[in-house]
Each structure stands twice: as structure tokens, then as C-alpha cells.
Design an enzyme around this catalytic site. Structure first.
Site, PDB file in Angstrom:
ATOM      1  N   SER A   5     -30.150   0.521 -35.824  1.00  0.00           N
ATOM      2  CA  SER A   5     -28.789   0.823 -36.279  1.00  0.00           C
ATOM      3  C   SER A   5     -28.138  -0.451 -36.809  1.00  0.00           C
ATOM      4  CB  SER A   5     -27.971   1.344 -35.094  1.00  0.00           C
ATOM      5  OG  SER A   5     -27.881   0.338 -34.095  1.00  0.00           O
ATOM      6  N   GLU A  33     -31.187   3.805 -25.262  1.00  0.00           N
ATOM      7  CA  GLU A  33     -32.149   2.930 -24.591  1.00  0.00           C
ATOM      8  C   GLU A  33     -32.024   3.113 -23.086  1.00  0.00           C
ATOM      9  OE1 GLU A  33     -31.194  -0.998 -25.882  1.00  0.00           O
ATOM     10  OE2 GLU A  33     -31.951  -0.640 -27.899  1.00  0.00           O
ATOM     11  N   ASP A  62     -36.396  -4.559 -29.556  1.00  0.00           N
ATOM     12  CA  ASP A  62     -35.304  -4.697 -28.605  1.00  0.00           C
ATOM     13  C   ASP A  62     -35.147  -6.186 -28.310  1.00  0.00           C
ATOM     14  OD1 ASP A  62     -33.351  -3.285 -26.927  1.00  0.00           O
ATOM     15  OD2 ASP A  62     -34.396  -4.326 -25.314  1.00  0.00           O
ATOM     16  N   THR A  63     -33.900  -6.613 -28.249  1.00  0.00           N
ATOM     17  CA  THR A  63     -33.622  -8.035 -28.028  1.00  0.00           C
ATOM     18  C   THR A  63     -32.690  -8.203 -26.848  1.00  0.00           C
ATOM     19  OG1 THR A  63     -33.926  -8.555 -30.372  1.00  0.00           O
ATOM     20  CG2 THR A  63     -32.604 -10.109 -29.098  1.00  0.00           C
ATOM     21  N   PHE A 136     -24.917 -12.667 -35.929  1.00  0.00           N
ATOM     22  CA  PHE A 136     -24.228 -11.554 -35.273  1.00  0.00           C
ATOM     23  C   PHE A 136     -24.354 -11.692 -33.759  1.00  0.00           C
ATOM     24  CE2 PHE A 136     -27.880  -8.947 -33.851  1.00  0.00           C
ATOM     25  CZ  PHE A 136     -28.899  -9.561 -34.551  1.00  0.00           C
ATOM     26  N   GLY A 137     -23.741 -10.783 -33.046  1.00  0.00           N
ATOM     27  CA  GLY A 137     -23.893 -10.715 -31.600  1.00  0.00           C
ATOM     28  C   GLY A 137     -23.579 -12.041 -30.904  1.00  0.00           C
ATOM     29  N   ASP A 139     -24.929 -14.888 -31.392  1.00  0.00           N
ATOM     30  CA  ASP A 139     -25.273 -16.087 -32.180  1.00  0.00           C
ATOM     31  C   ASP A 139     -24.240 -17.218 -32.072  1.00  0.00           C
ATOM     32  OD1 ASP A 139     -27.743 -15.225 -33.015  1.00  0.00           O
ATOM     33  OD2 ASP A 139     -27.046 -14.473 -34.944  1.00  0.00           O
ATOM     34  N   LYS A 159     -31.990 -19.457 -39.549  1.00  0.00           N
ATOM     35  CA  LYS A 159     -32.225 -18.781 -38.269  1.00  0.00           C
ATOM     36  C   LYS A 159     -33.666 -18.263 -38.221  1.00  0.00           C
ATOM     37  CE  LYS A 159     -30.655 -14.902 -35.392  1.00  0.00           C
ATOM     38  NZ  LYS A 159     -29.774 -13.742 -35.245  1.00  0.00           N
ATOM     39  N   ARG A 165     -36.649 -13.405 -33.045  1.00  0.00           N
ATOM     40  CA  ARG A 165     -37.027 -12.260 -33.883  1.00  0.00           C
ATOM     41  C   ARG A 165     -38.137 -12.660 -34.854  1.00  0.00           C
ATOM     42  NH1 ARG A 165     -32.358 -10.869 -34.671  1.00  0.00           N
ATOM     43  NH2 ARG A 165     -32.498  -9.232 -33.107  1.00  0.00           N
TER      44      ARG A 165
HETATM   45  P1  ITT Z   1     -30.794  -1.311 -32.339  1.00  0.00           P
HETATM   46  O1  ITT Z   1     -30.294  -0.088 -33.064  1.00  0.00           O
HETATM   47  O2  ITT Z   1     -31.939  -1.972 -33.046  1.00  0.00           O
HETATM   48  O3  ITT Z   1     -31.085  -1.069 -30.861  1.00  0.00           O
HETATM   49  P2  ITT Z   1     -28.707  -3.071 -31.298  1.00  0.00           P
HETATM   50  O4  ITT Z   1     -27.673  -3.896 -31.994  1.00  0.00           O
HETATM   51  O5  ITT Z   1     -28.274  -2.052 -30.293  1.00  0.00           O
HETATM   52  O6  ITT Z   1     -29.598  -2.394 -32.432  1.00  0.00           O
HETATM   53  P3  ITT Z   1     -30.250  -4.530 -29.227  1.00  0.00           P
HETATM   54  O7  ITT Z   1     -30.040  -3.472 -28.200  1.00  0.00           O
HETATM   55  O8  ITT Z   1     -31.645  -5.055 -29.404  1.00  0.00           O
HETATM   56  O9  ITT Z   1     -29.766  -4.060 -30.673  1.00  0.00           O
HETATM   57  O10 ITT Z   1     -29.310  -5.780 -28.991  1.00  0.00           O
HETATM   58  C1  ITT Z   1     -28.749  -6.088 -27.759  1.00  0.00           C
HETATM   59  C2  ITT Z   1     -27.531  -6.953 -27.958  1.00  0.00           C
HETATM   60  O11 ITT Z   1     -27.960  -8.275 -28.278  1.00  0.00           O
HETATM   61  C3  ITT Z   1     -26.594  -6.506 -29.078  1.00  0.00           C
HETATM   62  O12 ITT Z   1     -25.270  -6.632 -28.611  1.00  0.00           O
HETATM   63  C4  ITT Z   1     -26.841  -7.474 -30.205  1.00  0.00           C
HETATM   64  O13 ITT Z   1     -25.648  -7.762 -30.892  1.00  0.00           O
HETATM   65  C5  ITT Z   1     -27.354  -8.714 -29.477  1.00  0.00           C
HETATM   66  N1  ITT Z   1     -28.383  -9.379 -30.286  1.00  0.00           N
HETATM   67  C6  ITT Z   1     -29.571  -8.864 -30.655  1.00  0.00           C
HETATM   68  N2  ITT Z   1     -30.242  -9.749 -31.432  1.00  0.00           N
HETATM   69  C7  ITT Z   1     -29.457 -10.843 -31.533  1.00  0.00           C
HETATM   70  C8  ITT Z   1     -29.571 -12.066 -32.214  1.00  0.00           C
HETATM   71  O14 ITT Z   1     -30.622 -12.367 -32.975  1.00  0.00           O
HETATM   72  N3  ITT Z   1     -28.569 -12.942 -32.118  1.00  0.00           N
HETATM   73  C9  ITT Z   1     -27.478 -12.665 -31.371  1.00  0.00           C
HETATM   74  N4  ITT Z   1     -27.273 -11.537 -30.719  1.00  0.00           N
HETATM   75  C10 ITT Z   1     -28.269 -10.606 -30.791  1.00  0.00           C
END
Ligand code: ITT
Length: 184
Positions: A5, A33, A62-63, A136-137, A139, A159, A165
Site C-alpha cells: 500500500s 498483518e 515487511d519492515t 518516510f516513516g 527515516d 538511501k 530494503r
Molecule cells: P505495506 O502495505 O507494504 O505493509 P506499510 O507502510 O504498512 O506498507 P510496514 O508494515 O512494512 O509497511 O511498515 C511498518 C512501519 O515501518 C510503517 O509505519 C512504515 O512507515 C515504517 N517503515 C517501513 N519501512 C521504512 C523505512 O525504510 N524507513 C522508515 N520507516 C519505515
């Protein structure tokens, strides 16, 4: 086909895979998830469930952000914690705690038959303040080891040189190069 997403994830992964001559299709959808202990289990469970609806090959990832001083938190709860506490909330929680941390990405590839996983990790520390508007997130609060800037100050290309990733995706690309589907 990459299922996520998250447009930022797609942008980063597209750049990495395009550089290896692989075009990817973005299937923009969100999926539920499970809450589990590791990023591997969550990533695999999501792929298993989606494979029931999507029979052709796809991958997702998944991260999680794992902060050492908080026992690995938010880890598998990274998405929920980002939505609820956000970066400011994490910084408040960490007050006084040394912020060694790592990002972990697990790519799960569904071949149409089997599930394969590729993992990447980036070690670093949590900054004192959010800095930067790239990425994003989490970062803006993550400083990779060997750097003085946060990931929020690095371009996608920079990055991608070091990220969790890109490390996971590089392993995935290596695998694809050795299969007949390369470039498709
Ligand atoms: P999906 O649809 O792929 O699941 P998502 O944004 O929900 O997208 P995740 O559950 O993998 O993805 O991410 C978990 C959290 O970690 C989410 O709040 C992201 O913003 C953050 N995140 C993931 N990858 C990141 C990155 O490379 N740098 C910073 N924050 C990251």
C-alpha cells in the site's frame, strides 16, 4: 508483481530492480498483518494469505524498526506505533536511553508454488530530533552507522545504497538472475 500500500516502498524497490533490468508492476493494496514476534513470520503469513487470492508470482515485504534499548520495540508493531506514537512519541519514550537500533526488511516471494524469503538489515541509532523530509516513516529519526545524517536527509538513491530494503532486494535480485523468470 509487488504488493504494497506504500508508494515510498514501491519507489525505492522500483529503482533498485530497474537498475538490474527488472520491471516491476505495483499492485497497490493493503492487507492485514498478524502480530507476531518476527518480521519473517509476519511477512510469510501475509504472503501465504494473499496467495490464496493471487495465484501468480508476487512479492511483498515487511519492515520493522528494532530499538535495542527498548527490547526490540516497536519491531513487529512498527506500523501501529508509527500511527499512534509517531517519531515524536518514540523520542519521548527513549529519553535517556541510548538509541542503538536497526531496520529489518524481509521480502517474501511467492513463486506461484513456493515461498522464499530474503532479509536485509541496517544498523544505526536514533537521533535526538526528527531531521529531514526525504524518505518516510521512521527515516527522520534514524542515523545509519557511519553517517551523521538521518535517512530522512538522504535521497532515494543514497538511501538505496545502504538500506535494509535494498539489501533484502539485492539478495532477491541475485536469486532472480539465476532463474528463468529474470527480467520478466
Ligand atoms: P505495506 O502495505 O507494504 O505493509 P506499510 O507502510 O504498512 O506498507 P510496514 O508494515 O512494512 O509497511 O511498515 C511498518 C512501519 O515501518 C510503517 O509505519 C512504515 O512507515 C515504517 N517503515 C517501513 N519501512 C521504512 C523505512 O525504510 N524507513 C522508515 N520507516 C519505515
Amino acid at each position: 508483481m509487488f504488493i504494497t500500500s506504500n508508494a515510498h516502498k514501491f519507489g525505492e524497490i522500483r529503482e533498485i530492480m530497474n537498475a538490474s533490468g527488472i520491471d516491476i508492476i505495483w499492485k497497490k493494496m493493503s492487507y492485514e498483518e498478524i502480530q507476531e514476534d518476527t518480521t519473517e513470520i509476519i511477512s510469510l503469513d501475509s504472503a501465504r494469505k494473499l496467495s490464496v487470492m493471487i495465484p501468480e508470482p508476487f512479492f511483498l515485504e515487511d519492515t520493522g524498526l528494532y530499538i535495542d534499548g527498548l527490547g526490540g520495540f516497536p519491531g513487529p508493531y512498527s506500523s501501529y506505533v508509527f500511527r499512534t506514537l509517531g517519531n515524536e512519541g518514540i523520542l519521548k519514550l527513549l529519553a535517556g536511553i541510548p538509541g542503538k537500533a536497526s531496520f529489518i526488511t524481509v521480502v517474501t516471494y511467492f513463486t506461484g508454488k513456493d515461498f522464499l524469503q530474503f532479509k536485509g538489515e541496517l544498523k544505526g541509532s536514533i537521533s535526538n530530533n526528527p531531521v529531514g523530509h526525504e524518505g518516510f516513516g521512521y527515516d527522520p529519526i534514524f542515523i545509519p552507522d557511519g553517517y551523521t545524517q538521518t535517512l530522512g536527509e538522504l535521497s532515494v538513491t543514497d538511501k538505496n545504497r545502504i538500506s535494509h530494503r535494498s539489501r533484502a532486494v539485492a539478495k532477491f535480485v541475485e536469486f532472480l538472475k539465476n532463474t528463468e523468470n529474470y527480467g520478466k
